[in-house]
Write an enzyme that holds these catalytic residues in place. Structure first.
Site, PDB file in Angstrom:
ATOM      1  N   GLU A  81     -19.824  15.665 -30.948  1.00 42.26           N
ATOM      2  CA  GLU A  81     -20.416  16.081 -32.238  1.00 42.26           C
ATOM      3  C   GLU A  81     -19.333  16.460 -33.244  1.00 42.26           C
ATOM      4  O   GLU A  81     -19.293  16.234 -34.115  1.00 42.26           O
ATOM      5  CB  GLU A  81     -21.460  16.980 -32.046  1.00 42.26           C
TER       6      GLU A  81
ATOM      7  N   GLY B  88     -32.200  18.239 -30.350  1.00 44.27           N
ATOM      8  CA  GLY B  88     -32.942  19.667 -29.894  1.00 44.27           C
ATOM      9  C   GLY B  88     -32.142  20.790 -29.215  1.00 44.27           C
ATOM     10  O   GLY B  88     -32.165  20.949 -27.966  1.00 44.27           O
ATOM     11  N   TYR B  89     -31.166  21.495 -29.843  1.00 41.10           N
ATOM     12  CA  TYR B  89     -30.191  22.227 -29.125  1.00 41.10           C
ATOM     13  C   TYR B  89     -30.768  23.645 -29.858  1.00 41.10           C
ATOM     14  O   TYR B  89     -30.994  24.680 -28.981  1.00 41.10           O
ATOM     15  CB  TYR B  89     -28.829  22.012 -29.779  1.00 41.10           C
TER      16      TYR B  89
HETATM   17  C1  LIG Z   1     -27.196  20.956 -41.993  1.00 39.58           C
HETATM   18  C2  LIG Z   1     -27.285  21.547 -40.537  1.00 39.58           C
HETATM   19  C3  LIG Z   1     -27.911  20.821 -39.323  1.00 39.58           C
HETATM   20  C4  LIG Z   1     -27.885  21.152 -38.448  1.00 39.58           C
HETATM   21  N1  LIG Z   1     -28.449  20.260 -37.307  1.00 39.58           N
HETATM   22  C5  LIG Z   1     -28.893  20.694 -35.940  1.00 39.58           C
HETATM   23  C6  LIG Z   1     -29.405  19.760 -35.218  1.00 39.58           C
HETATM   24  O1  LIG Z   1     -29.875  18.566 -35.325  1.00 39.58           O
HETATM   25  N2  LIG Z   1     -29.935  20.170 -34.020  1.00 39.58           N
HETATM   26  C7  LIG Z   1     -29.707  21.533 -33.427  1.00 39.58           C
HETATM   27  O2  LIG Z   1     -30.064  21.671 -32.412  1.00 39.58           O
HETATM   28  N3  LIG Z   1     -29.075  22.441 -34.411  1.00 39.58           N
HETATM   29  C8  LIG Z   1     -28.631  22.049 -35.710  1.00 39.58           C
HETATM   30  N4  LIG Z   1     -27.944  22.748 -36.484  1.00 39.58           N
HETATM   31  C9  LIG Z   1     -27.816  24.263 -36.236  1.00 39.58           C
HETATM   32  C10 LIG Z   1     -26.732  24.819 -35.938  1.00 39.58           C
HETATM   33  O3  LIG Z   1     -26.099  24.368 -34.728  1.00 39.58           O
HETATM   34  C11 LIG Z   1     -26.580  26.232 -36.001  1.00 39.58           C
HETATM   35  O4  LIG Z   1     -26.656  26.694 -37.243  1.00 39.58           O
HETATM   36  C12 LIG Z   1     -25.258  26.878 -35.778  1.00 39.58           C
HETATM   37  O5  LIG Z   1     -24.923  26.739 -34.337  1.00 39.58           O
HETATM   38  C13 LIG Z   1     -25.000  28.371 -35.840  1.00 39.58           C
HETATM   39  O6  LIG Z   1     -26.169  29.218 -35.509  1.00 39.58           O
HETATM   40  P1  LIG Z   1     -27.330  30.136 -36.317  1.00 39.58           P
HETATM   41  O7  LIG Z   1     -27.499  29.340 -37.461  1.00 39.58           O
HETATM   42  O8  LIG Z   1     -28.111  30.762 -35.473  1.00 39.58           O
HETATM   43  O9  LIG Z   1     -25.989  31.047 -36.754  1.00 39.58           O
HETATM   44  P2  LIG Z   1     -25.799  32.529 -36.079  1.00 39.58           P
HETATM   45  O10 LIG Z   1     -25.128  32.165 -34.689  1.00 39.58           O
HETATM   46  O11 LIG Z   1     -26.577  33.483 -35.977  1.00 39.58           O
HETATM   47  O12 LIG Z   1     -24.373  32.885 -36.807  1.00 39.58           O
HETATM   48  C14 LIG Z   1     -24.330  34.040 -37.931  1.00 39.58           C
HETATM   49  C15 LIG Z   1     -22.941  34.072 -38.238  1.00 39.58           C
HETATM   50  O13 LIG Z   1     -22.384  34.948 -37.260  1.00 39.58           O
HETATM   51  C16 LIG Z   1     -21.158  34.380 -36.847  1.00 39.58           C
HETATM   52  N5  LIG Z   1     -21.186  34.501 -35.370  1.00 39.58           N
HETATM   53  C17 LIG Z   1     -21.995  34.436 -34.457  1.00 39.58           C
HETATM   54  N6  LIG Z   1     -21.395  34.614 -33.192  1.00 39.58           N
HETATM   55  C18 LIG Z   1     -20.179  35.006 -33.620  1.00 39.58           C
HETATM   56  C19 LIG Z   1     -18.813  35.373 -32.512  1.00 39.58           C
HETATM   57  N7  LIG Z   1     -19.185  35.389 -31.155  1.00 39.58           N
HETATM   58  N8  LIG Z   1     -18.116  35.657 -32.906  1.00 39.58           N
HETATM   59  C20 LIG Z   1     -17.826  35.753 -34.320  1.00 39.58           C
HETATM   60  N9  LIG Z   1     -18.650  35.508 -35.387  1.00 39.58           N
HETATM   61  C21 LIG Z   1     -19.927  34.927 -34.610  1.00 39.58           C
HETATM   62  C22 LIG Z   1     -21.412  33.040 -37.380  1.00 39.58           C
HETATM   63  O14 LIG Z   1     -19.990  32.243 -37.080  1.00 39.58           O
HETATM   64  C23 LIG Z   1     -22.071  32.964 -38.437  1.00 39.58           C
HETATM   65  O15 LIG Z   1     -21.246  33.171 -39.427  1.00 39.58           O
HETATM   66  C24 LIG Z   1     -27.903  22.443 -37.786  1.00 39.58           C
HETATM   67  C25 LIG Z   1     -27.421  23.447 -38.899  1.00 39.58           C
HETATM   68  C26 LIG Z   1     -27.254  22.794 -40.059  1.00 39.58           C
HETATM   69  C27 LIG Z   1     -26.681  23.731 -40.911  1.00 39.58           C
END
Ligand SMILES: Cc1cc2nc3c(=O)[nH]c(=O)nc-3n(C[C@H](O)[C@H](O)[C@H](O)COP(=O)(O)OP(=O)(O)OC[C@H]3O[C@@H](n4cnc5c(N)ncnc54)[C@H](O)[C@@H]3O)c2cc1C
Lengths: 395, 379
Positions: free
Chosen positions: A252, A136-137
């Site tokens: 991870e 749960g992150y």
């Molecule tokens: C299949 C799958 C399984 C997952 N499992 C889990 C789980 O079990 N538990 C959990 O907690 N999470 C999980 N996640 C979540 C995952 O960690 C997040 O999707 C990820 O951290 C990105 O966050 P976001 O989706 O909000 O994208 P955003 O942070 O909104 O990013 C959107 C775009 O902006 C870019 N971006 C954002 N900030 C910057 C920056 N500073 N510089 C340049 N570019 C940037 C990103 O690279 C991306 O291209 C999972 C995701 C997927 C796809």
């Protein structure tokens, strides 16, 4: 511990004999679908006797978590021995007997930050596959900028009352427990998060599956509505959960990078060319060239995986190196699946036919697009490399 | 064996790093000889020091006066050579010729190895016959004549050909031009009559020759290894040379990358250090990851070669191709991220670009080796 060359050779022979006796032929076949992976947990069901047999033999030997200490359910293998076991399993194509977020993520964090009591309790459960964990992150407003998370745990004496929402929680609907980042101090961004552990069966926890472009639904929205979490269920220190969270992310990322080898680092050109030939198709010379370039990159990356693990085991790897591995490994895996699609041609487009195992190629291709998002995006990995490894300014 | 340097190797790396950064630096060697239009393209004084340090004969067996080390060790020296763009005949003499001499008669070894070990003698290898590396096709012929052979043909881009005291020549003693078999290796001394060199200076200031053999008479004892059976030995030479060139490429990559990352931390534009711009950070981080991967592949190939693994030849090609890709990226990004100053002769980054270009071609470029990976993998 057996680290001299002669001892290691003896260990290799013993390992070979043990694998021969305990790893059934069915467990040496490549993983075909989700059901071939055994995740453990309260509701776990074995797909076959072979799967059960392999799992039980591995638990008894400590080989679900071979390098963990024996008292926590492992086999206490040295880095060199663990490498031999990895090599011998790879040689016969043995599947991992147990897969879980407990092994890849929570376990390493507990080994580093947990109390003795926590280690004995939780690590043994993980090693025996009794409890299935979820992570749960992420939250709707906090993805890459994870530290901005809002889920809040209010202090209520002997417990916290947790309210908020997580998202993208993989397998939340099938998990028994969650390791969860919860804000416990709203005035301190980095030092106001606690790394909590709680039962998904607790009152007030609910999940809602999310359908992915692959047509599968492996993750959920997770809601917390006045969930009571006892005050002794946290790792590290209260308000210092960010340290644990980051440490866990390193593991991870290492796991997602595919550094450990297997399918993720293999060359593919020969197999794809043969497969096309079987159907009477031929691959264009330019596609063959792409496959050759890919194989160079994949075989080189396999060396990097080996080098990274060897160095990590003895503390020689840069602490931020898992970020580089995650970046390179996931970008490579996406390319691999693009080539599966290209070499498969129209046959790879079939979505639910029996011949394609229910659209395995297409669904797998779509699934890999998440590799460079989950566990921290490629862009975030590059940010971390720039800042922590290259020491670039203002990153 | 773990995939990193053990303590002895780390010590050798320290020694080589210090030596090359000091004696072998761009200022002391590459620029020095280049600016004097040196006809050899390297300094014999430094080569003598390679002998004193034990580098020159590091791959030569101890019984023959060398250090009896392996390709991991040679790669350590080559990585520092690459980082400092140090011109020397190390790769052709100490790696390629030394590998060929593993199969040479006692007489040949006694004649040529002492001069190599001491750094007094320079050796070259004459393999290619065109502008692209195609060792599968060898048309230079050696016909039997009396007790020996008569060598006729032309070899191209023989590195250090004009300064070489002896050249290892791959020639055809049987079969048709494209046959795998029928190859023999010869040790041709510099004073062999009928051998003539046409010297060419290359983009990286190294010197090569197009070398003609016009009925060169050779004794039977000039043969290295077996008559007609030289393909296997040639293969071992090529694997060794490719691993070596790949290690040098990694050094070139790391040198260019370090220079560039340093520059990102110094140069200001728009009131900020340019290293603060994410567009540049991401490219630098990507470059770092490619260079790390290339280095891992190169060390793996060296270990496999030293261990006599059957996978060594495949990995040598993986290493050469990957190191070539990474070094190409390093020098192109290097020049671009330096802006205008990167285009000036005064600045060193352009020298890395030139060296990379020459190394990329040497013993097969990334396309040759990617194709070879495919062929060895069965497609
Ligand atoms: C299949 C799958 C399984 C997952 N499992 C889990 C789980 O079990 N538990 C959990 O907690 N999470 C999980 N996640 C979540 C995952 O960690 C997040 O999707 C990820 O951290 C990105 O966050 P976001 O989706 O909000 O994208 P955003 O942070 O909104 O990013 C959107 C775009 O902006 C870019 N971006 C954002 N900030 C910057 C920056 N500073 N510089 C340049 N570019 C940037 C990103 O690279 C991306 O291209 C999972 C995701 C997927 C796809």
């Amino acid at each position: 511990m057996a680290d001299s060359t002669a001892d290691l050779e003896t260990f290799r022979q013993e390992t070979r004999a043990w694998l021969d006796a305990n790893c059934p032929p069915e467990m040496r076949e490549p993983v075909r679908d989700e059901e071939d992976v055994f995740w453990g947990g309260r509701n776990a069901r074995f797909k076959s006797d072979a799967q059960r047999q392999w799992f039980e033999a591995s638990v008894a030997k400590g080989y679900t978590v071979p390098s963990w200490p024996k008292e926590y359910g492992g086999a206490g293998l040295s880095p060199a021995e663990a490498k031999v076991l990895r090599e011998e399993m790879a040689r016969i194509g043995a599947r991992p007997p147990l897969s879980s977020f407990g092994i890849w993520m929570l376990g390493p964090a507990l080994l580093h930050f947990g109390t003795e009591e926590q280690k004995r309790h939780y690590l043994n459960q993980i090693a025996r596959g009794e409890i299935r964990w979820c992570q749960g992150y992420s939250e709707p407003g906090s993805g890459s900028d994870l530290v901005s998370l809002q889920t809040y745990g209010e202090d209520a004496g002997d417990h916290w009352v947790v309210n908020g929402q997580k998202i993208w929680t993989s397998y939340a609907d099938q998990a028994d427990w969650i390791f969860c980042l919860v804000r416990t101090d709203k005035t301190n961004k980095y030092q106001g998060i606690t790394f909590m552990l709680f039962d998904m069966a607790s009152e007030g926890v609910s999940t809602k599956p999310i359908l992915l472009i692959s047509g599968n639904s492996p993750f959920c929205e997770t809601f917390f509505d006045n969930v009571k979490v006892p005050k002794d269920q946290f790792v590290g220190e209260v308000n210092r959960g960010w340290d644990v969270a980051k440490y866990l992310l390193g593991h991870e990322r290492e796991m997602i990078s595919g550094a450990g080898g297997g399918d993720r680092t293999a060359a593919i050109g020969a197999a794809l060319t043969r497969a096309a030939g079987k159907h009477g198709d031929t691959l264009d010379p330019v596609l063959r060239a792409e496959l050759a370039q890919f194989d160079v990159d994949a075989l080189a990356y396999a060396c990097m995986g080996e080098k990274f693990l060897d160095e990590a085991k003895v503390g020689k790897a840069h602490p931020a190196q898992p970020n580089m591995m995650k970046y390179a490994g996931t970008e490579l895996n996406k390319r691999r699946h693009e080539l599966f699609m290209a070499a498969g041609g129209s046959r790879a487009l079939e979505w639910d036919s029996e011949a394609t195992g229910g659209g395995k190629t297409a669904r797998g291709w779509l699934r890999t697009k998440a590799n460079s998002i989950e566990g921290g995006t490629s862009e975030v990995m590059l940010n971390v490399i720039a800042k922590r490894i290259l020491d670039l300014p203002g990153a | 064996m773990p995939l990193y340097h053990d303590d002895d190797q780390a010590m050798l790396a320290d020694t080589a790093r210090q030596f090359m950064a000091d004696e072998g630096s761009i200022k002391n060697q590459l620029r020095h000889w280049r600016d004097r239009e040196c006809k050899d393209g390297f300094g014999h004084g430094l080569w003598g020091q390679f002998g004193e340090m034990g580098f020159a004969g590091m791959l030569v067996d101890e019984a023959d006066g060398g250090l009896g080390m392996g390709h991991v060790e040679a790669g350590i020296v080559l990585e520092e050579i690459g980082r400092n763009l140090t011109p020397s005949p190390f790769l052709t003499s100490s790696v390629l010729a030394a590998t060929a001499f593993k199969d040479a008669s006692a007489e040949l070894r006694g004649r040529w190895l002492p001069g190599l070990v001491s750094g007094e003698k320079v050796y070259a290898v004459a393999l290619d016959e065109g502008a692209k590396h195609r060792p599968e096709r060898i048309t230079t012929r050696a016909e039997r004549s009396g007790n020996g052979f008569r060598l006729t043909g032309e070899k191209t881009f023989v590195l250090h050909g004009a300064s070489a005291d002896m050249i290892v020549v791959a020639a055809r003693t049987a079969g048709a031009d494209d046959d795998a078999e029928g190859i023999t290796l010869f040790a041709v001394p510099r004073d062999a009559s009928g051998m003539s060199h046409d010297a060419v200076r290359l983009v990286d200031s190294s010197m090569a020759t197009h070398t003609k053999f016009d009925g060169v008479e050779l004794d039977g004892d000039a043969v290295i290894g077996e008559v007609d059976g030289g393909r296997e030995l040639l293969g071992r030479m090529l694997d060794a040379g490719r691993c070596g060139a790949a290690a040098e490429s990694v050094g070139v990559s790391r040198g260019a990358m370090d220079m560039t990352v340093d520059y990102l931390k110094q140069r200001k534009q728009f009131g900020r250090l340019i290293g603060e711009f994410q567009a540049l950070q991401h490219r630098a981080a990507h470059l770092y990851s490619e260079v790390e991967i290339a280095r891992a592949a190169v060390i793996k190939a060296q270990q496999l070669l030293d261990g006599g693994s059957e996978n060594a030849s495949l990995m040598a090609s993986v290493a050469k191709a990957k190191a070539g890709k990474a070094a190409g990226l390093a020098v192109r990004e290097g020049v671009q991220m330096h802006g205008g100053i990167g285009m000036t002769d005064e600045y060193d980054i352009g020298l890395y670009m030139k060296r990379d270009r020459a190394l990329a071609e040497f013993l097969g470029d990334q396309y040759y080796h990617a194709n070879r990976v495919a062929e060895l993998s069965g497609y």
